[in-house]
Design an enzyme around this catalytic site. Structure first.
Site, mmCIF file in Angstrom:
data_model
loop_
_atom_site.group_PDB
_atom_site.id
_atom_site.type_symbol
_atom_site.label_atom_id
_atom_site.label_comp_id
_atom_site.label_asym_id
_atom_site.label_seq_id
_atom_site.Cartn_x
_atom_site.Cartn_y
_atom_site.Cartn_z
ATOM 1 N N SER A 12 -54.347 44.572 -65.773
ATOM 2 C CA SER A 12 -55.451 45.520 -65.567
ATOM 3 C C SER A 12 -55.697 46.362 -66.820
ATOM 4 C CB SER A 12 -55.120 46.459 -64.416
ATOM 5 O OG SER A 12 -54.801 45.717 -63.267
ATOM 6 N N CYS A 40 -51.152 43.412 -60.533
ATOM 7 C CA CYS A 40 -51.993 43.878 -59.435
ATOM 8 C C CYS A 40 -52.740 42.731 -58.766
ATOM 9 C CB CYS A 40 -52.966 44.930 -59.943
ATOM 10 S SG CYS A 40 -54.065 45.535 -58.668
ATOM 11 N N CYS A 45 -51.014 44.678 -55.807
ATOM 12 C CA CYS A 45 -51.998 45.331 -54.935
ATOM 13 C C CYS A 45 -52.875 44.382 -54.116
ATOM 14 C CB CYS A 45 -52.967 46.189 -55.739
ATOM 15 S SG CYS A 45 -52.406 46.746 -57.328
ATOM 16 N N LYS A 48 -50.976 41.916 -51.702
ATOM 17 C CA LYS A 48 -50.305 42.815 -50.742
ATOM 18 C C LYS A 48 -51.287 43.304 -49.690
ATOM 19 C CE LYS A 48 -50.813 46.822 -51.160
ATOM 20 N NZ LYS A 48 -50.182 47.717 -52.124
ATOM 21 N N TYR A 174 -43.008 52.726 -52.331
ATOM 22 C CA TYR A 174 -44.265 52.075 -51.956
ATOM 23 C C TYR A 174 -44.042 50.647 -51.413
ATOM 24 C CZ TYR A 174 -47.255 55.321 -54.709
ATOM 25 O OH TYR A 174 -47.941 56.387 -55.213
ATOM 26 N N GLU A 178 -44.526 49.357 -47.529
ATOM 27 C CA GLU A 178 -45.685 48.492 -47.273
ATOM 28 C C GLU A 178 -45.250 47.163 -46.661
ATOM 29 O OE1 GLU A 178 -48.786 50.259 -50.616
ATOM 30 O OE2 GLU A 178 -47.698 48.447 -51.130
ATOM 31 N N ARG A 195 -31.583 55.141 -48.926
ATOM 32 C CA ARG A 195 -30.519 56.132 -49.081
ATOM 33 C C ARG A 195 -30.944 57.544 -48.725
ATOM 34 N NH1 ARG A 195 -29.907 55.932 -55.713
ATOM 35 N NH2 ARG A 195 -32.076 56.379 -56.190
ATOM 36 N N ARG A 201 -39.626 59.223 -50.807
ATOM 37 C CA ARG A 201 -39.258 60.455 -51.515
ATOM 38 C C ARG A 201 -40.405 60.877 -52.434
ATOM 39 N NH1 ARG A 201 -36.808 61.210 -56.442
ATOM 40 N NH2 ARG A 201 -36.336 58.980 -56.648
ATOM 41 N N ASP A 299 -48.078 50.234 -67.027
ATOM 42 C CA ASP A 299 -46.701 50.289 -66.507
ATOM 43 C C ASP A 299 -45.614 50.194 -67.579
ATOM 44 O OD1 ASP A 299 -47.927 50.390 -64.076
ATOM 45 O OD2 ASP A 299 -46.934 48.630 -63.222
ATOM 46 N N HIS A 429 -69.569 62.968 -37.294
ATOM 47 C CA HIS A 429 -68.962 62.893 -35.969
ATOM 48 C C HIS A 429 -69.333 61.583 -35.270
ATOM 49 C CE1 HIS A 429 -67.102 64.600 -32.441
ATOM 50 N NE2 HIS A 429 -68.142 64.237 -31.717
ATOM 51 N N GLU A 434 -63.652 64.088 -40.340
ATOM 52 C CA GLU A 434 -64.280 65.396 -40.094
ATOM 53 C C GLU A 434 -63.239 66.490 -39.841
ATOM 54 O OE1 GLU A 434 -66.580 65.914 -36.421
ATOM 55 O OE2 GLU A 434 -65.548 64.197 -35.555
HETATM 56 P P1 NDP Z 1 -40.374 53.099 -56.070
HETATM 57 O O1 NDP Z 1 -39.896 53.725 -57.316
HETATM 58 O O2 NDP Z 1 -41.597 53.614 -55.408
HETATM 59 O O3 NDP Z 1 -39.209 53.085 -54.999
HETATM 60 C C1 NDP Z 1 -37.939 52.613 -55.317
HETATM 61 C C2 NDP Z 1 -37.058 52.704 -54.093
HETATM 62 O O4 NDP Z 1 -35.791 52.137 -54.393
HETATM 63 C C3 NDP Z 1 -36.817 54.143 -53.656
HETATM 64 O O5 NDP Z 1 -36.770 54.197 -52.267
HETATM 65 C C4 NDP Z 1 -35.456 54.427 -54.268
HETATM 66 O O6 NDP Z 1 -34.719 55.386 -53.568
HETATM 67 C C5 NDP Z 1 -34.781 53.087 -54.115
HETATM 68 N N1 NDP Z 1 -33.660 52.943 -55.060
HETATM 69 C C6 NDP Z 1 -33.729 52.942 -56.413
HETATM 70 N N2 NDP Z 1 -32.496 52.817 -56.935
HETATM 71 C C7 NDP Z 1 -31.642 52.749 -55.901
HETATM 72 C C8 NDP Z 1 -30.221 52.633 -55.800
HETATM 73 N N3 NDP Z 1 -29.459 52.539 -56.876
HETATM 74 N N4 NDP Z 1 -29.679 52.588 -54.563
HETATM 75 C C9 NDP Z 1 -30.447 52.680 -53.451
HETATM 76 N N5 NDP Z 1 -31.803 52.788 -53.481
HETATM 77 C C10 NDP Z 1 -32.381 52.823 -54.690
HETATM 78 O O7 NDP Z 1 -40.499 51.565 -56.456
HETATM 79 P P2 NDP Z 1 -41.202 50.330 -55.759
HETATM 80 O O8 NDP Z 1 -40.341 49.199 -56.171
HETATM 81 O O9 NDP Z 1 -41.476 50.543 -54.322
HETATM 82 O O10 NDP Z 1 -42.594 50.280 -56.494
HETATM 83 C C11 NDP Z 1 -42.698 50.427 -57.900
HETATM 84 C C12 NDP Z 1 -43.910 51.214 -58.290
HETATM 85 O O11 NDP Z 1 -45.058 50.404 -58.209
HETATM 86 C C13 NDP Z 1 -44.232 52.419 -57.400
HETATM 87 O O12 NDP Z 1 -43.502 53.562 -57.702
HETATM 88 C C14 NDP Z 1 -45.696 52.600 -57.664
HETATM 89 O O13 NDP Z 1 -45.842 53.335 -58.852
HETATM 90 C C15 NDP Z 1 -46.185 51.185 -57.836
HETATM 91 N N6 NDP Z 1 -46.772 50.658 -56.581
HETATM 92 C C16 NDP Z 1 -47.911 51.246 -56.101
HETATM 93 C C17 NDP Z 1 -48.486 50.804 -54.914
HETATM 94 C C18 NDP Z 1 -49.714 51.466 -54.385
HETATM 95 O O14 NDP Z 1 -50.382 52.170 -55.145
HETATM 96 N N7 NDP Z 1 -50.029 51.320 -53.105
HETATM 97 C C19 NDP Z 1 -47.911 49.698 -54.159
HETATM 98 C C20 NDP Z 1 -46.703 49.172 -54.740
HETATM 99 C C21 NDP Z 1 -46.170 49.647 -55.905
HETATM 100 P P3 NDP Z 1 -34.826 56.952 -53.917
HETATM 101 O O15 NDP Z 1 -36.139 57.405 -53.396
HETATM 102 O O16 NDP Z 1 -33.665 57.526 -53.248
HETATM 103 O O17 NDP Z 1 -34.755 57.038 -55.419
#
Ligand code: NDP
Length: 453
Positions: A12, A40, A45, A48, A174, A178, A195, A201, A299, A429, A434
């Site tokens: 992208s 994407c 995206c 998905k 994310y 999803e 975790r 988060r 990214d 409405h 709304e």
């Molecule tokens: P995220 O960074 O959103 O989430 C990573 C997850 O992995 C979190 O729940 C994190 O936990 C967990 N995690 C990481 N390290 C560990 C560990 N050592 N032990 C246990 N759990 C762990 O990454 P994603 O892979 O879901 O997606 C990557 C990125 O891609 C997103 O952040 C977003 O920017 C983008 N994306 C956007 C979308 C959209 O716009 N709809 C859709 C998909 C992806 P914790 O929270 O505790 O750190």
């Protein structure tokens, strides 16, 4: 120099920068080794969202009974979905490639790596460029646990030959959230292992709590505050051992545990481009790297990894370098959506981030559709309003159509709308949207909910 601009990566960000720069008359080359459109379009995206839609149809078929339809739901055909999705993705690949060709960019279907700050090796060919943009994106990562190689990542999930009957998804960002909606909706026994006490988060706490409840209501088995310690294989099946001693037997283990920048093999040090310890390319606010003629967008810089941010960055760098329109992309108030079932969408600050005394308005209701469908579904909407200026600082929604609704709300937040502006806007409405303009009674001041916990 062979080119005024060479772009590494046809996702992208890269395609947008190349196309716009070529439109300004720059001599542009672009290298892509895998697929046009990048993550994407091919493994993110777009496919998905098709999968989320597929999952939603199943529930909608059930819901239709409440409206008088007599629908007998057959089984879901996974291979049919994958085939239809692949057909659409290859159509989009073609569009991306044609866009570049029409704009006059020279296309290289090859891998590029730096020889020096102005010279690249592109599939064995030596190419020189005045300026270079790194737009190589990222890749999903696994946890470092025994048997991690037995799990899949998001790159693989779009090509699974069969729909898993049982799946363990690790993480609650994310991607995890999803795909929990996708697989539960398509009928798999779906485990979500994370975790934190709540998924997602960083998102608003009320939305996180409500989403967890509704995911559980959709049949997702939530393993909060837990983490996998090992994976073993038993033929095609997988066994996941969790930190609390539980053992899950599933068909697929899916790591959705974050992404890392694609910098391997680029030979960045030859060009003087520095990275963070994570591998992400370091950029300043103009997206310039530590080399004076090399930019990085999207990214690979690992700041806000969202497609529209990446395309905006590609456009801004091209405008700045070749369009005589220097500009930066603000990462403030970027709206975002999680296509969970139901979805979440948000813009601005959360209640937890709000300044002391900020006014919080919350409404929680059963959507009109589900008064008749009988489905246990709620929508939650929240405004965070600055007490001193009356400015709306955050708009959050969990519920059907949230991404479509919040896109418009983002314009209001960016424009600096006040709560009084929301109040004088007439509603449409009957809609869920709304509610955002009829939130009359303040629910609490920011922090009160957290203090009460
Ligand atoms: P995220 O960074 O959103 O989430 C990573 C997850 O992995 C979190 O729940 C994190 O936990 C967990 N995690 C990481 N390290 C560990 C560990 N050592 N032990 C246990 N759990 C762990 O990454 P994603 O892979 O879901 O997606 C990557 C990125 O891609 C997103 O952040 C977003 O920017 C983008 N994306 C956007 C979308 C959209 O716009 N709809 C859709 C998909 C992806 P914790 O929270 O505790 O750190």
């Amino acid at each position: 120099m062979d080119f005024d601009l060479f772009v590494i990566g046809g996702g992208s960000a890269g395609v947008r920068s190349a196309r716009i720069a070529a439109g300004y008359g720059a001599r542009v080359g672009v290298a892509e080794e895998r697929f046009w459109g990048g993550t994407c379009v091919n493994i993110g995206c777009v496919p998905k969202k098709f999968m989320v839609m597929a999952a939603e149809y199943g529930a909608q078929a059930d819901d239709a009974a409440g409206f008088g339809w007599n629908i007998t739901k057959g089984g879901h055909d996974w291979s049919q979905l994958i085939k239809a999705k692949d057909k659409e993705i290859s159509r989009l690949n073609g569009i991306y490639q044609r866009l570049l060709g029409t704009a006059g960019a020279t296309i290289f279907e090859a891998r590029a790596s730096f020889i020096d700050a102005h010279t690249l090796d592109v599939g064995g060919q030596r190419v020189t460029a005045e300026r270079i943009i790194i737009a190589t994106g990222g890749h999903p990562t696994r946890l470092d646990i025994p048997g991690a190689e037995l799990g899949i990542v998001s790159d693989d999930v779009f090509y699974l030959p069969n729909m898993p009957k049982r799946i363990a998804i690790i993480g609650s960002g994310y991607i995890a959230v999803e795909f929990a909606g996708v697989f539960a909706g398509l009928g798999a026994e779906t485990h979500l292992i994370y975790r934190q006490p709540l998924p997602l988060r960083g998102f608003d706490a009320d939305l996180r709590a409500s989403l967890a409840e509704q995911m559980a209501g959709n049949g997702v088995i939530l393993h909060a505050g837990n983490t996998p310690v090992s994976i073993t294989a038993d033929g095609a099946a997988r066994r996941v051992a969790l930190a609390d001693g539980q053992v899950l037997d599933v068909d697929v283990v899916f790591f959705a545990t974050g992404r890392a920048a694609n910098v391997k093999g680029l030979n960045l040090q030859a060009a003087g481009v520095k990275t963070k310890p994570s591998g992400a390319v370091i950029v300043d606010e103009t997206l310039l790297t530590t080399a004076p003629n090399i930019y990085a967008i999207g990214d690979v810089t690992d700041r806000l990894n969202l497609t529209p941010v990446a395309t905006a960055e590609g456009h801004a760098v091209a405008d700045t370098l070749f369009g005589n329109k220097p500009r930066k992309v603000s990462l403030e108030n970027v709206p975002t959506a999680v296509f969970s079932i139901p979805p979440i969408a948000t813009v601005g600050i959360t209640e937890e981030q709000a300044p002391p005394g900020a006014k919080i308005f919350v409404t929680k209701f059963k959507p009109m559709r589900h008064q008749l469908s009988g489905r246990q579904r709620i929508s939650l909407m929240k405004l965070v309003v600055d007490a001193a200026t009356d400015q709306v600082l955050g708009v959050h929604m969990l519920g059907e159509d949230a991404p479509e609704i919040i896109q418009g709300m983002a314009v209001a937040v960016i424009a600096g709308a006040t709560k009084a502006d929301f109040d004088r806007t007439i509603g449409i409405h009957p809609t869920a949207a709304e509610e955002f303009v009829t939130l009359r009674t303040q629910t609490r001041v920011a922090g009160a909910a957290i203090a009460a916990e």
